[in-house]
Enzyme design. Structure first.
Site, PDB file in Angstrom:
ATOM      1  N   CYS A  66       0.825  -1.198   0.000  1.00  0.00           N
ATOM      2  CA  CYS A  66       0.000   0.000   0.000  1.00  0.00           C
ATOM      3  C   CYS A  66       0.865   1.257   0.000  1.00  0.00           C
ATOM      4  O   CYS A  66       1.727   1.411   0.873  1.00  0.00           O
ATOM      5  CB  CYS A  66      -0.915   0.013   1.225  1.00  0.00           C
ATOM      6  SG  CYS A  66      -1.920   1.509   1.351  1.00  0.00           S
ATOM      7  N   CYS A  72      -1.070   6.211   6.793  1.00  0.00           N
ATOM      8  CA  CYS A  72      -2.413   5.783   7.172  1.00  0.00           C
ATOM      9  C   CYS A  72      -2.324   4.841   8.372  1.00  0.00           C
ATOM     10  O   CYS A  72      -1.403   4.031   8.464  1.00  0.00           O
ATOM     11  CB  CYS A  72      -3.086   5.078   5.989  1.00  0.00           C
ATOM     12  SG  CYS A  72      -4.626   4.224   6.396  1.00  0.00           S
ATOM     13  N   CYS A 157      -8.555   1.387  -0.858  1.00  0.00           N
ATOM     14  CA  CYS A 157      -7.996   0.701   0.310  1.00  0.00           C
ATOM     15  C   CYS A 157      -7.655  -0.719  -0.108  1.00  0.00           C
ATOM     16  O   CYS A 157      -8.538  -1.493  -0.494  1.00  0.00           O
ATOM     17  CB  CYS A 157      -8.986   0.683   1.477  1.00  0.00           C
ATOM     18  SG  CYS A 157      -8.382  -0.249   2.910  1.00  0.00           S
ATOM     19  N   GLN A 273     -17.728  -9.979  11.698  1.00  0.00           N
ATOM     20  CA  GLN A 273     -16.294 -10.113  11.449  1.00  0.00           C
ATOM     21  C   GLN A 273     -15.940  -9.530  10.084  1.00  0.00           C
ATOM     22  O   GLN A 273     -16.609  -9.823   9.086  1.00  0.00           O
ATOM     23  CB  GLN A 273     -15.864 -11.582  11.517  1.00  0.00           C
ATOM     24  CG  GLN A 273     -15.917 -12.200  12.898  1.00  0.00           C
ATOM     25  CD  GLN A 273     -14.792 -11.719  13.808  1.00  0.00           C
ATOM     26  OE1 GLN A 273     -13.979 -10.853  13.435  1.00  0.00           O
ATOM     27  NE2 GLN A 273     -14.734 -12.258  15.013  1.00  0.00           N
ATOM     28  N   TYR A 302     -22.930 -13.293  24.055  1.00  0.00           N
ATOM     29  CA  TYR A 302     -22.425 -12.240  23.163  1.00  0.00           C
ATOM     30  C   TYR A 302     -22.577 -12.745  21.720  1.00  0.00           C
ATOM     31  O   TYR A 302     -21.633 -12.730  20.926  1.00  0.00           O
ATOM     32  CB  TYR A 302     -20.966 -11.894  23.468  1.00  0.00           C
ATOM     33  CG  TYR A 302     -20.664 -11.705  24.937  1.00  0.00           C
ATOM     34  CD1 TYR A 302     -20.794 -10.463  25.552  1.00  0.00           C
ATOM     35  CD2 TYR A 302     -20.256 -12.778  25.723  1.00  0.00           C
ATOM     36  CE1 TYR A 302     -20.520 -10.290  26.900  1.00  0.00           C
ATOM     37  CE2 TYR A 302     -19.980 -12.615  27.074  1.00  0.00           C
ATOM     38  CZ  TYR A 302     -20.117 -11.372  27.660  1.00  0.00           C
ATOM     39  OH  TYR A 302     -19.843 -11.219  29.000  1.00  0.00           O
ATOM     40  N   GLU A 323     -27.525 -11.612  23.711  1.00  0.00           N
ATOM     41  CA  GLU A 323     -26.852 -10.482  23.068  1.00  0.00           C
ATOM     42  C   GLU A 323     -27.434  -9.189  23.625  1.00  0.00           C
ATOM     43  O   GLU A 323     -28.647  -9.041  23.731  1.00  0.00           O
ATOM     44  CB  GLU A 323     -27.026 -10.544  21.558  1.00  0.00           C
ATOM     45  CG  GLU A 323     -26.598  -9.306  20.794  1.00  0.00           C
ATOM     46  CD  GLU A 323     -25.142  -8.931  21.019  1.00  0.00           C
ATOM     47  OE1 GLU A 323     -24.881  -7.733  21.250  1.00  0.00           O
ATOM     48  OE2 GLU A 323     -24.282  -9.825  20.971  1.00  0.00           O
ATOM     49  N   ASP A 366     -18.117 -14.957  22.833  1.00  0.00           N
ATOM     50  CA  ASP A 366     -17.386 -14.109  21.887  1.00  0.00           C
ATOM     51  C   ASP A 366     -17.591 -12.659  22.301  1.00  0.00           C
ATOM     52  O   ASP A 366     -18.286 -11.891  21.627  1.00  0.00           O
ATOM     53  CB  ASP A 366     -17.900 -14.365  20.468  1.00  0.00           C
ATOM     54  CG  ASP A 366     -17.105 -13.605  19.412  1.00  0.00           C
ATOM     55  OD1 ASP A 366     -16.056 -13.025  19.750  1.00  0.00           O
ATOM     56  OD2 ASP A 366     -17.541 -13.591  18.238  1.00  0.00           O
ATOM     57  N   CYS A 393     -10.697 -11.224  20.852  1.00  0.00           N
ATOM     58  CA  CYS A 393      -9.972 -10.341  19.934  1.00  0.00           C
ATOM     59  C   CYS A 393      -8.903  -9.537  20.661  1.00  0.00           C
ATOM     60  O   CYS A 393      -8.292  -8.644  20.068  1.00  0.00           O
ATOM     61  CB  CYS A 393     -10.941  -9.402  19.222  1.00  0.00           C
ATOM     62  SG  CYS A 393     -11.862  -8.310  20.341  1.00  0.00           S
TER      63      CYS A 393
END
Length: 438
Positions: A66, A72, A157, A273, A302, A323, A366, A393
């Site tokens: 890139c 960026c 992008c 995701q 979740y 959720e 999650d 994550c």
């Protein structure tokens, strides 16, 4: 100062040490580099610096694909070879488990598998977000700059799916055009694009205020051929925005994607995701680890729009899905209905307060980056479940929560499998399997 770069932090920066022993977090460096660096900030125990010259390049240094990578903020690890990226991500997971999780280095090393890398290192995202700012009376749309506020204007992008990377220029141009004749108060723009379904959605995030709905729909639609154009309205302090409503400006009002055998519709405010191939690998790992059968009662905390709920319901006898985010609960209910699934109960609310009373044989969690609340760890530990899959994550909050499971005494981690859903960045997803102590 002259620095020899040692490793990557869990963040955009590399790590070196000054002559006095203090850690130096260096932007623009790769492990193995010898660099000249300018100190930007000095604290008692560490310094922050940026590379001004690479004196001796690392064998792992590559030319970023890139052209905006250095300015960026979207791909801070783009100058590092992919294999080196995967190694650094595993090291970060191991270090978090060893230190924050108090598992020790030897045990952490034994638990963490090599990082899996589904898909390509570029063009893997189904979503990008554009930043918007007013500059000398003009509307500038682009990416957040690296290491600070501001927007860098780009015409594509390279992280976005290759069939759709030019959408960035189309959206940027259409918003700039609209801003010439309207007081366009757009905070950010989300672009979702699926190669599998062909759906493209443009979501404009604004405050609840007068808005040129028809003109925006026409100009953006002509520029992008989007299947859905929506306006997402939020209000409140910048760091605690609340959803105030969503308006369909044109098209479907939702975006769809296929994950393995499941077709899912997702509303603009809902989480999904950003790497579809990566999401599929997470589902496969979770299903392999839990091994659901029709005799099982399952729990999905979740749950979002149902990435794990749907495949669990296909295999288990019953699924309780919880959720807290309203739009995601709506997506989950619609996705279950469209799939013809009637052995799952979607519940809206906090995972701790709405924790199912019936118990479960298998559990998947999650959570967002903040991880599990302490009371959720306690309630899961009190279940008579044979397996828990924890999708994370953030290695730091995962490690904290694993320490809590250890303290509770019933469940212990048996494997931690990192999956690289975010090439060119420091982020890494993990699936941890917990089972009852022997």
């Amino acid at each position: 100062m002259r620095l020899e770069i040692e490793s990557m932090a869990y963040g955009p920066d590399a790590v070196a040490h000054a002559e006095d022993g203090r850690a130096v977090f260096v932007s623009g460096a790769v492990p193995g580099d010898v660099v000249e660096a300018e100190v930007l900030r000095e604290e008692k125990s560490f310094l922050r610096a940026r590379v001004t010259e690479v004196l001796e390049p690392s064998p792992d240094r590559v030319e970023p694909r890139c052209p905006w990578a250095s300015v960026c903020g979207g791909c801070p690890w783009a100058a590092m070879d992919r294999t080196a990226q995967l190694g650094a991500k595993r090291d970060n997971v191991v270090q978090s488990l060893a230190r924050i999780g108090r598992l020790g280095t030897e045990r952490a090393e034994a638990l963490v598998t090599p990082v899996e890398a589904p898909g390509a290192p570029w063009g893997y995202r189904n979503k990008v977000e554009l930043a918007v700012e007013r500059r000398r009376g003009r509307c500038v749309v682009g990416m957040h700059t690296a290491g600070g506020p501001g927007v860098v204007k780009v015409d594509r992008c390279l992280l976005l799916d290759a069939d759709h990377e030019r959408l960035v220029k189309a959206v940027s141009g259409s918003l700039s055009y609209l801003a010439n004749s309207h007081a366009l108060d757009v905070e950010r723009v989300g672009i979702r694009a699926s190669r599998r379904t062909g759906d493209v959605e443009v979501a404009l995030w604004t405050e609840p205020s007068p808005f040129p709905r028809a003109q925006a729909a026409k100009v953006i639609g002509d520029a992008t051929a989007a299947s859905s154009i929506v306006r997402v309205m939020t209000k409140g302090p910048l760091k605690a925005r609340r959803l105030a409503g969503t308006e369909r400006l044109a098209g479907n009002g939702w975006w769809s994607e296929r994950v393995l055998d499941e077709s899912m519709r997702v509303s603009a405010p809902s989480f999904f995701q950003v790497n579809t191939l990566g999401a599929e690998r997470l589902v496969q790992i979770v299903m392999e680890g839990l091994a659901p059968t029709r005799d099982d009662s399952a729990m999905d905390l979740y749950s979002g729009g149902g990435t794990f709920t749907l495949p669990l319901a296909r295999r288990a006898g019953w699924v309780d899905a919880v959720e807290s985010y309203g739009p995601a609960v709506g997506d989950l209910r619609r996705n279950l209905g469209r799939a013809g699934i009637d052995n799952a109960d979607p519940v809206g609310g906090d995972a701790g307060r709405e924790f199912p009373d019936e118990g479960a044989d298998i559990v998947v969690v999650d959570p967002p980056r903040a991880g599990l609340a302490a009371d959720v760890v306690e309630k899961i530990s009190a279940l008579d479940a044979r397996a828990v899959a924890y999708v994370s994550c953030d290695p730091a909050t995962l490690a904290r929560d694993l320490a809590r499971f250890e303290e509770a005494g019933r469940l212990e981690p048996v494997s931690v499998r990192p999956v690289d859903l975010f090439p060119q960045t420091f982020h890494v997803e993990t699936v941890t399997m917990l089972r009852p102590r022997g």
